[in-house]
Design a protein around this motif. Sequence first.
Motif, mmCIF file in Angstrom:
data_model
loop_
_atom_site.group_PDB
_atom_site.id
_atom_site.type_symbol
_atom_site.label_atom_id
_atom_site.label_comp_id
_atom_site.label_asym_id
_atom_site.label_seq_id
_atom_site.Cartn_x
_atom_site.Cartn_y
_atom_site.Cartn_z
ATOM 1 N N LEU A 35 0.835 -1.199 0.000
ATOM 2 C CA LEU A 35 0.000 0.000 0.000
ATOM 3 C C LEU A 35 0.873 1.254 0.000
ATOM 4 O O LEU A 35 0.631 2.201 -0.763
ATOM 5 C CB LEU A 35 -0.925 -0.003 1.226
ATOM 6 C CG LEU A 35 -1.787 1.244 1.443
ATOM 7 C CD1 LEU A 35 -2.747 1.467 0.274
ATOM 8 C CD2 LEU A 35 -2.564 1.150 2.747
ATOM 9 N N LYS A 36 1.885 1.241 0.847
ATOM 10 C CA LYS A 36 2.806 2.387 0.935
ATOM 11 C C LYS A 36 3.483 2.620 -0.423
ATOM 12 O O LYS A 36 3.615 3.756 -0.891
ATOM 13 C CB LYS A 36 3.848 2.107 2.019
ATOM 14 C CG LYS A 36 4.561 3.357 2.528
ATOM 15 C CD LYS A 36 5.517 3.031 3.669
ATOM 16 C CE LYS A 36 4.848 3.137 4.999
ATOM 17 N NZ LYS A 36 5.779 3.039 6.135
ATOM 18 N N LYS A 37 3.883 1.516 -1.040
ATOM 19 C CA LYS A 37 4.561 1.601 -2.347
ATOM 20 C C LYS A 37 3.615 2.199 -3.398
ATOM 21 O O LYS A 37 4.015 3.052 -4.210
ATOM 22 C CB LYS A 37 5.010 0.191 -2.765
ATOM 23 C CG LYS A 37 5.892 0.164 -3.993
ATOM 24 C CD LYS A 37 6.338 -1.265 -4.288
ATOM 25 C CE LYS A 37 7.144 -1.322 -5.577
ATOM 26 N NZ LYS A 37 7.512 -2.716 -5.922
ATOM 27 N N LYS A 38 2.336 1.775 -3.368
ATOM 28 C CA LYS A 38 1.338 2.262 -4.327
ATOM 29 C C LYS A 38 1.094 3.762 -4.124
ATOM 30 O O LYS A 38 1.048 4.540 -5.091
ATOM 31 C CB LYS A 38 0.031 1.480 -4.120
ATOM 32 C CG LYS A 38 -1.053 1.818 -5.120
ATOM 33 C CD LYS A 38 -0.820 1.082 -6.424
ATOM 34 C CE LYS A 38 -1.939 1.304 -7.389
ATOM 35 N NZ LYS A 38 -2.044 0.253 -8.395
ATOM 36 N N SER A 97 3.639 15.260 1.472
ATOM 37 C CA SER A 97 3.043 14.036 0.909
ATOM 38 C C SER A 97 3.479 12.794 1.683
ATOM 39 O O SER A 97 2.667 11.900 1.957
ATOM 40 C CB SER A 97 3.444 13.866 -0.558
ATOM 41 O OG SER A 97 3.090 15.012 -1.286
ATOM 42 N N GLU A 98 4.751 12.746 2.045
ATOM 43 C CA GLU A 98 5.277 11.597 2.798
ATOM 44 C C GLU A 98 4.569 11.462 4.143
ATOM 45 O O GLU A 98 4.222 10.362 4.569
ATOM 46 C CB GLU A 98 6.799 11.748 3.029
ATOM 47 C CG GLU A 98 7.669 11.263 1.894
ATOM 48 C CD GLU A 98 7.556 9.766 1.648
ATOM 49 O OE1 GLU A 98 7.441 8.988 2.624
ATOM 50 O OE2 GLU A 98 7.541 9.369 0.477
ATOM 51 N N ILE A 154 -1.874 7.785 6.551
ATOM 52 C CA ILE A 154 -2.863 6.909 5.908
ATOM 53 C C ILE A 154 -2.541 5.431 6.198
ATOM 54 O O ILE A 154 -3.418 4.662 6.604
ATOM 55 C CB ILE A 154 -2.910 7.156 4.377
ATOM 56 C CG1 ILE A 154 -3.518 8.548 4.098
ATOM 57 C CG2 ILE A 154 -3.721 6.064 3.670
ATOM 58 C CD1 ILE A 154 -3.380 8.992 2.654
ATOM 59 N N THR A 155 -1.273 5.049 6.007
ATOM 60 C CA THR A 155 -0.903 3.637 6.229
ATOM 61 C C THR A 155 -1.052 3.256 7.703
ATOM 62 O O THR A 155 -1.432 2.129 8.028
ATOM 63 C CB THR A 155 0.541 3.347 5.743
ATOM 64 O OG1 THR A 155 1.430 4.317 6.287
ATOM 65 C CG2 THR A 155 0.614 3.363 4.232
ATOM 66 N N LYS A 156 -0.782 4.219 8.592
ATOM 67 C CA LYS A 156 -0.943 3.948 10.032
ATOM 68 C C LYS A 156 -2.425 3.700 10.364
ATOM 69 O O LYS A 156 -2.759 2.827 11.160
ATOM 70 C CB LYS A 156 -0.391 5.111 10.852
ATOM 71 C CG LYS A 156 -0.253 4.776 12.334
ATOM 72 C CD LYS A 156 0.396 5.898 13.115
ATOM 73 C CE LYS A 156 0.497 5.503 14.585
ATOM 74 N NZ LYS A 156 1.062 6.569 15.415
ATOM 75 N N GLN A 157 -3.310 4.475 9.737
ATOM 76 C CA GLN A 157 -4.754 4.287 9.941
ATOM 77 C C GLN A 157 -5.186 2.888 9.518
ATOM 78 O O GLN A 157 -5.944 2.224 10.214
ATOM 79 C CB GLN A 157 -5.545 5.324 9.124
ATOM 80 C CG GLN A 157 -5.554 6.720 9.710
ATOM 81 C CD GLN A 157 -6.359 6.780 11.006
ATOM 82 O OE1 GLN A 157 -5.827 7.113 12.054
ATOM 83 N NE2 GLN A 157 -7.643 6.451 10.942
#
Length: 418
Positions: free
Chosen positions: A347-350, A378-379, A385-388
């Motif tokens: 997901l992070k990569k996407k 952005s980072e 987002i990924t933490k959520q």
Amino acid sequence: MKDYHISKHNSFYTIGLNYKKADAEIRGKFSLVEASIDNLLMQAKAQGIDGLLVTSTCNRTELYGFAQHPFQLIKLLCDNTLGTVEEFQEVAYVYKNNDAISHLFRVGTGLDSQILGDFEIISQLRQSFNRSKKFNIANPFLERLCNSVIQASKRIKNDTEISSGATSVAFASVQYIFKTIPDISDKNILLFGTGKIGRNTCENLIKHTKNSQITLINRTKDKAQRIAGKFDLVVKDYGDLQTEIRNSDVLIVATGAQSPTISKEMIHTKKPLLILDLSIPKNVAFDVTDLPNVSLVHLDQLSQITDDNLERRKQFIPEAEAIIEHIKDEFIQWLETRKFAPVIKALKKKLKTMKDEELNFQSKKLTDFNSVQADIVSERIIQKITKQFANHLKGDDIDADNSLALIQKVFQLELETK
């Protein structure tokens, strides 16, 4: 707490039986010698089971492993022992996922031992893991779990007094001998076999009496001589067994056979003889008690002898359980991370690919575009987002497998394969 497992189709199970419901005879039927364990692991590997531990001691036989259904493991056990599925079901227990993990922690830390706080099992657990590793059936889950249980065992041993004071089956054996046989220092004691509890009993007898009349007989004489040298015992030939029994006041049987090694026909004594059978399965035929002057006590009866030390140990159970919970939680967190990591990573990569495309587009469109600041912002958004998503997946009321599948579908993720 919710159940945790690694794959969608396999769960982690503990199946087994122990001293609580299975008597010595039944435990004997389900005991596994080393060759049987090796065979069982090879069969499991051939069936596609990718993680399995097997332990078999005088008090318990247990399998810890991954399967679609626990019957797979039960059948492996029954195929490699003298026990039947019907006999197993009478006395057995089956634990799944989190309950199976909890059970292994209790076993490995001495809380489930026949003698509370007995840490003998932890070395057997190490041996079980090494054997599984040798057969390439020890996955990272089992390795991490075993290490966590060993860590908990060390902490409990060092930080609590749950194993304080002399109390063990060997110690109980010596206590029983002292209570039953007057003037034990002047009596003839014969140890037949080199089983660990028998050796420990002799060591305790030597420590607590001035007896120099302890004789050791074993089928393999060189093994007997090695042990005798350590404990200062006399060694006699296996052929002298009947003669030595006739001369003995106490016979300690610590053989590891699948059927009795001492029968009624072997005993021709004219004086009282106390026999302690410290073997699983029982290695002394029960009908020896038909003989006058002969009394027989088995390991299970000795294990029920409690003393002040054992009662004192019970007060440290809550401390031990708190240590287990802490280390078990760390293991569960590792398990969660391991399970979710590939999806979160993808997901992070996407999201980073989306970000790079957007920043590239904006930098061409806007003349005064600050790409460094935009990249930082952005980072940070991607991290949040990924933490959520990660927090959502850890929720107790979440179906993690469906959530992971949905995230993969929505973002069209490609997971890295090893």
